[in-house]
Design an enzyme around this catalytic site. Structure first.
Site, PDB file in Angstrom:
ATOM      1  N   ARG A   1       0.883  -1.313  -0.030  1.00  0.00           N
ATOM      2  CA  ARG A   1      -0.110   0.054  -0.020  1.00  0.00           C
ATOM      3  C   ARG A   1       0.925   1.369  -0.020  1.00  0.00           C
ATOM      4  NH1 ARG A   1      -2.333  -3.634   3.594  1.00  0.00           N
ATOM      5  NH2 ARG A   1      -4.430  -4.294   2.736  1.00  0.00           N
TER       6      ARG A   1
ATOM      7  N   LYS B   1      -2.479  -2.143   7.630  1.00  0.00           N
ATOM      8  CA  LYS B   1      -3.889  -1.725   7.803  1.00  0.00           C
ATOM      9  C   LYS B   1      -4.570  -3.008   8.703  1.00  0.00           C
ATOM     10  CE  LYS B   1      -7.971  -1.236   4.845  1.00  0.00           C
ATOM     11  NZ  LYS B   1      -8.611  -1.392   3.378  1.00  0.00           N
TER      12      LYS B   1
ATOM     13  N   HIS C   1      -1.755   2.565  -5.653  1.00  0.00           N
ATOM     14  CA  HIS C   1      -2.529   1.648  -5.325  1.00  0.00           C
ATOM     15  C   HIS C   1      -3.165   0.644  -6.646  1.00  0.00           C
ATOM     16  CE1 HIS C   1      -5.611  -0.880  -3.461  1.00  0.00           C
ATOM     17  NE2 HIS C   1      -5.379  -0.237  -2.264  1.00  0.00           N
TER      18      HIS C   1
ATOM     19  N   ARG D   1      -1.258  -2.583  -7.128  1.00  0.00           N
ATOM     20  CA  ARG D   1      -1.661  -3.880  -6.439  1.00  0.00           C
ATOM     21  C   ARG D   1      -2.628  -4.630  -7.145  1.00  0.00           C
ATOM     22  NH1 ARG D   1      -0.970  -4.146  -0.955  1.00  0.00           N
ATOM     23  NH2 ARG D   1      -2.837  -4.858  -0.434  1.00  0.00           N
TER      24      ARG D   1
ATOM     25  N   HIS E   1      -4.074  -9.306   2.526  1.00  0.00           N
ATOM     26  CA  HIS E   1      -5.649  -9.264   2.359  1.00  0.00           C
ATOM     27  C   HIS E   1      -5.977 -10.595   3.211  1.00  0.00           C
ATOM     28  CE1 HIS E   1      -6.125  -7.108  -1.943  1.00  0.00           C
ATOM     29  NE2 HIS E   1      -5.855  -6.338  -0.571  1.00  0.00           N
TER      30      HIS E   1
ATOM     31  N   TYR F   1       1.132 -15.604  13.204  1.00  0.00           N
ATOM     32  CA  TYR F   1       1.762 -16.571  12.433  1.00  0.00           C
ATOM     33  C   TYR F   1       1.659 -16.149  10.998  1.00  0.00           C
ATOM     34  CZ  TYR F   1       2.243 -18.594  17.103  1.00  0.00           C
ATOM     35  OH  TYR F   1       2.358 -18.842  18.575  1.00  0.00           O
TER      36      TYR F   1
END
Length: 405
Positions: A243, A270, A332, A335, A358, A368
């Site tokens: 991002r 995020k 962006h 992405r 995501h 993890y």
């Protein structure tokens, strides 16, 4: 010709005052004692006006241009910027101890600590232009929710929905400050949400080019006419597809170039969980170049005004606009482009989603998940860098699997 910082610093006083023009009526007035003052010459209702925008170096070239641009925008609506400024100052001077204007000025003094001068100046001007004319003289305790609704709707009616939303957020902060310091007992702004009064606006997807247009974009980035730091920022965005906020606030301490790994801490993500970016050979080359430019700083991309803060969030967007991609590509957008191409080429969905940060996470697995599939993700990132490298060198895109065969 527009002024430069070097030209301004080197400007010396002469026997008589003189001006250095920056365009659009904005100029630097250099006086015999050595003072340098920003001025803007304009016309309102066929009358010539002269507005002072601050003293250099307290007001930098960038800040002077920012104030100049906002004043011109206000003038375009038919409002005399000098009159508006006097009205705002008068409202504050005449305000009693518990007026909105007085509490707002105290909130500003508290809030601005640690903020950039440009951002603080923008908020001050927004308050002066949009909020104080309606609420400045009013005692805080007498302001009710309908008063705030009227304020927000009036701003929205002139086509400034985002400014209307920010005005409501600012009044909410001022009222909260008033409660915290005992000036008032309740906050009418907390009783309103922007969605209650502002018209909804369809959310647009981030603009991005098609895969076939990628070679041309990469070539334009390679010969970017601006700073090397901005050019390298765009290249890193393409290689890592993180991002924009994650890229511009990157610190050198997050990188391990020997193990080819970038660890982004949870507080900068995020999803509020740590994220690992495997670094391809081409990405490491960009980082080594960048290290020669900013390696002695905390940030990979220090700001233009101060090295204590990273570059502006709009720098990459403006860079893309400068090479002809306004409305066609955003930071962006890399992405979305990477996600589409990698999925089309058969890479595992869970690998792509994890690399895009995501993947669904919960409190138990958050520590993890960020390291899952790290081996195949590293190979995927190298394939992606090879894909971009081939597109730049050969001027065409080919299947990723063919590139590594």
């Amino acid at each position: 010709m527009a002024l430069t910082d070097i030209e301004i610093r080197k400007a010396r006083a002469k026997e008589k005052p003189y001006k250095l023009s920056d365009g659009g009526g904005l100029y630097l007035w250099v006086t015999p004692p050595g003072g340098k003052l920003w001025r803007w010459a304009y016309r309102h209702e066929r009358k010539g006006k002269l507005m002072t925008l601050g003293k250099y170096p307290d007001v930098s070239l960038a800040l002077a241009r920012h104030r100049h641009r906002e004043a011109r925008q206000l003038l375009a609506t038919g409002v005399d910027p000098m009159v508006q400024r006097k009205v705002s100052k008068t409202a504050i001077q005449l305000a009693n101890e518990n007026s909105f204007a007085m509490i707002a000025s105290r909130w500003l003094e508290h809030w601005q600590e640690g903020k950039s001068p440009r951002y603080v100046d923008s908020v001050k001007r927004r308050i002066a232009s949009d909020i104080l004319p309606r609420l400045g003289h009013r005692p805080m305790a007498e302001i009710e929710a309908p008063d705030l609704v009227a304020l927000v709707k009036a701003i929205e009616e002139r086509g400034a929905r985002d400014i209307a939303k920010r005005a409501l957020e600012t009044t909410n902060q001022v009222f909260r400050f008033g409660i915290a310091h005992g000036y008032i007992r309740r906050n009418p702004a907390s009783e309103i949400r922007p969605s209650d009064i502002l018209k909804t606006r369809r959310k647009n997807n981030y603009a991005r080019i098609d895969a076939k247009d990628l070679p041309h974009l990469l070539k334009k980035i390679e010969v970017y006419p601006g700073t090397h730091v901005t050019r390298l920022a765009m290249k890193l965005m393409a290689f890592t597809f993180v991002r924009t906020s994650e890229l511009i606030a990157a610190k050198w301490s997050e990188f391990d170039l020997e193990t080819a790994r970038w660890d982004i801490p949870a507080e900068r993500m995020k999803m509020r969980t740590p994220h690992i970016v495997p670094l391809a050979r081409q990405t490491l080359e960009v980082l080594h170049l960048l290290r020669n430019l900013t390696g002695d700083r905390e940030w990979l991309f220090p700001g233009d005004r101060t090295a204590k803060q990273p570059m502006s969030n709009n720098t990459i967007l403006k860079g893309l606009e400068r090479i002809g991609y306004k409305g066609r590509m955003t930071g962006h957008g890399f992405r979305g482009l990477a996600s589409t191409i990698l999925h089309e080429q058969g890479y595992a969905h869970e690998h792509i989603e994890l690399q895009l940060a995501h993947a669904p996470r919960n409190a138990v697995s958050a520590a993890y998940n960020h390291a899952l599939y790290l081996g195949p993700r590293a190979r995927m990132m190298q394939d992606w860098a090879d894909y971009l490298d081939h597109a730049l060198r050969k001027g065409k895109v080919i299947p990723l699997r063919a590139e590594i065969a």
